[in-house]
Each structure stands twice: as C-alpha cells, then as structure tokens.
Design an enzyme around this catalytic site. Structure first.
Site, PDB file in Angstrom:
ATOM      1  N   GLN A  72       0.810  -1.047   0.057  1.00  0.00           N
ATOM      2  CA  GLN A  72       0.017  -0.037   0.010  1.00  0.00           C
ATOM      3  C   GLN A  72       0.828   1.138   0.047  1.00  0.00           C
ATOM      4  OE1 GLN A  72      -2.195   1.780   3.394  1.00  0.00           O
ATOM      5  NE2 GLN A  72      -4.115   1.033   2.243  1.00  0.00           N
ATOM      6  N   CYS A 102      -6.230   7.298   5.487  1.00  0.00           N
ATOM      7  CA  CYS A 102      -5.491   7.299   6.464  1.00  0.00           C
ATOM      8  C   CYS A 102      -5.737   8.953   7.050  1.00  0.00           C
ATOM      9  CB  CYS A 102      -4.083   7.216   6.516  1.00  0.00           C
ATOM     10  SG  CYS A 102      -2.960   7.717   8.047  1.00  0.00           S
TER      11      CYS A 102
END
Length: 331
Positions: A72, A102
């Site tokens: 990722q 995030c």
C-alpha cells in the site's frame, strides 16, 4: 470465488488491514497462519520511496509464504505516486493498493490519505497515475468522505472504478470520525446495490467478533471483510470467523499456551527480519495486546519488556507458562 485481476480469493475473503507498526512481515506471517486470506503492507510514503528512505524501502519486503499480499502506498503528487508504483512493481507483490483513508494529521496535511477525500478530481488523477504506471492490479482503500456533511463514497466508487481499479475497500467512517463512533455500513450496502459497480467491494470497520462478521456479511452483502484493530494481538480472529461461518459454533478461546506460542513465533520472525536486538525491542508494543484481559499479566509484561535475546524470552515464557498452569489449577 472473488477475483482481483488475476488473484483468486475464497468466496468471502477475510483481509488483514494495512496498519502502521503492526502489519509488517512477521505479523502478516502469523495472521496468514491463523486464516487471513490476503494481507497488505504497512502504508508506504511515495515520497519516501523516491528518496530511497531506508524505512520506506524496508516496508517493501514480502515473502512467498504470505501471498497473496499487496503493498500500500500513499501520497498527494501524481508523478511521485506513479514513480513509487513502478518501484513497488520491482519487488513483485500481487497488487498495489492506494491509501485514501488514513486520517492522521501528518498525512492529511500533505494532501494524502483521507485528505484527498476533499478533492475527488485529485483522487481520480492520483489513481489514474498509479493504474497507468503498473501492470499489477490496483486497489483502493478509502472512507465515506471527509465528514458527515460531505459523504461522497457513491461518486468515488464509480469514478475510481472507471480509472481501472480492481477492488475497493471502504472503511465505513468519515475522516472526521477518525476511529470513533459507529461505522455506518449502510453506505457499503448501497454501493453494492449500485448496478454500475462491478468490482469487489470489501467492508471495514467495527468487525470484532464472529457474530458481527456474520451479521454484516448477511446484512450488507459486501464481497469480503477487512479486519484491522480487532486483529492486533489477536490473529486467531480470522479462523474464529471462518469456523463460525461454517458451523455456527465458536472455537475455543486461545489458551495461555496459545498466546505464548504466538508471542514466541512473532518474536522469532521479528528477530529474523530486523535482527535479534531490534526485533525484540520492537516486540515490546505487542505484549499487552496478546494478553489483553488476562489476569496478573502485569508483572510478566515487565519481564518481557526487559528481554533482549530469544534465549531470555524463552526463560520468561517458561516462567509465565508455569505460573498460569498453577493459577488455573487453583481456580
């Protein structure tokens, strides 16, 4: 069977979420051992990869026994994201995943992670840059929107699918919620009911028991579940969920021996990957999670924190095992 590009997964896969300082190769190996169907690296800064930052490069380590595994990346610059995807491709993961979820300030302030949720056009451009720069399947993990007044996951799902991504994971919270409040999976259900959506949709948020996993599987009809915080220090959750799906019954909870074995395996693999001293120092964050809710562990935790070698760890494990065998014989 669920397919992500040429990756074949079980009918309803369970995925280990990418988590900073958690989902490194040693812990991924442990979760694979206990039933995780696919896993992801810790999230990696595209800028860090381009600068050849040692910490970012180390996160590219993957091993054949953990496949299928995705790496990722995150970032807010199209060229950097494209370049980092090409770097990622050189280590031959099974897929590249983009982090648009995030919520932490230091990531959001750089226009990355969940910060991109405020600019869907930018999200699309960043995704196109990655898709066009790699032959690997590209997937995305994101949230519902920036806050409750700007939920845009319906638009995001369709537009990202149009860029060529092969799957989408939705954390059913907004950035404003961070990790608080209840995840709202109704949005995931709505995306799945959209006839224009053809890629697999995975749900994430609040899955912490086999019962909840089955309830959400049946109620929201997603293609699989990604598990994050509930797997920290508890890799058994994957097989527990699978067993409950198959039988309607619970597996026995992990014993003290099971927990100590998991700690020993995790520590050994950390030592192999990082070196014995550093591997054991970085294990310190995990002990409380492995023994959460276990009475009288405080004194033993202190002893684990003073361990600098696997030999010392084995001594503490033996002492801990002996104490709990006596304790359980008395209760």
């Amino acid at each position: 069977m669920i397919k992500i590009g040429n990756i074949e997964l079980p009918e309803f896969p369970l995925l280990l979420a990418p988590m900073e300082d958690v989902s490194d190769p040693p812990y991924r190996r442990l979760c694979k051992l206990h039933g995780a169907d696919m896993m992801y690296s810790e999230f990696i800064s595209s800028e860090g990869l381009i600068r050849d930052a040692m910490k970012s490069r180390k996160k590219l380590d993957i091993f054949d026994y953990e496949r299928p595994v995705g790496i990722q990346i995150f970032g807010g610059d199209e060229e950097a994201m494209a370049m980092s995807a090409r770097i990622v491709e050189t280590v031959n993961p099974d897929l590249v995943d983009i982090n648009f979820g995030c919520p932490v300030k230091k990531v959001v302030c750089k226009g990355a992670g969940a910060g991109v949720l405020k600019d869907v056009d930018m999200m699309v451009r960043l995704t196109k840059a990655v898709v066009s720069s790699t032959s690997l399947p590209v997937t995305v993990k994101t949230r519902l929107g920036w806050d409750s007044n700007s939920i845009n996951i319906d638009e995001v799902a369709e537009r990202l699918q149009d860029t060529g991504i092969k799957a989408l994971t939705i954390h059913a919270r907004t950035r404003g919620q961070m990790y608080k409040g209840e995840a709202d999976w109704e949005h995931i259900s709505r995306i799945k009911q959209n006839p224009n959506i053809e890629i697999p949709i995975f749900g994430n948020g609040d899955i912490d028991s086999p019962e909840k996993a089955l309830e959400y599987k049946n109620k929201y009809a997603c293609d699989g579940i990604m598990i994050g915080r509930a797997a920290i220090g508890y890799p058994w959750i994957f097989n527990e969920i699978k067993h409950f799906f198959a039988t309607g019954e619970h597996l026995d909870a992990p014993t003290i021996s099971d927990r100590l074995l998991a700690v020993r395996q995790h520590a050994e693999w950390s030592a192999e990957w990082k070196g014995e001293k550093l591997g054991l120092i970085e294990m310190r964050q995990h002990y409380s999670n492995y023994f959460r809710g276990i009475p009288h562990f405080k004194d033993f935790r202190r002893k684990f924190l003073e361990v600098y070698s696997l030999v010392e760890m084995d001594e503490v494990i033996k002492e801990t095992q002996g104490f709990y065998e006596e304790y359980q014989a008395q209760v």
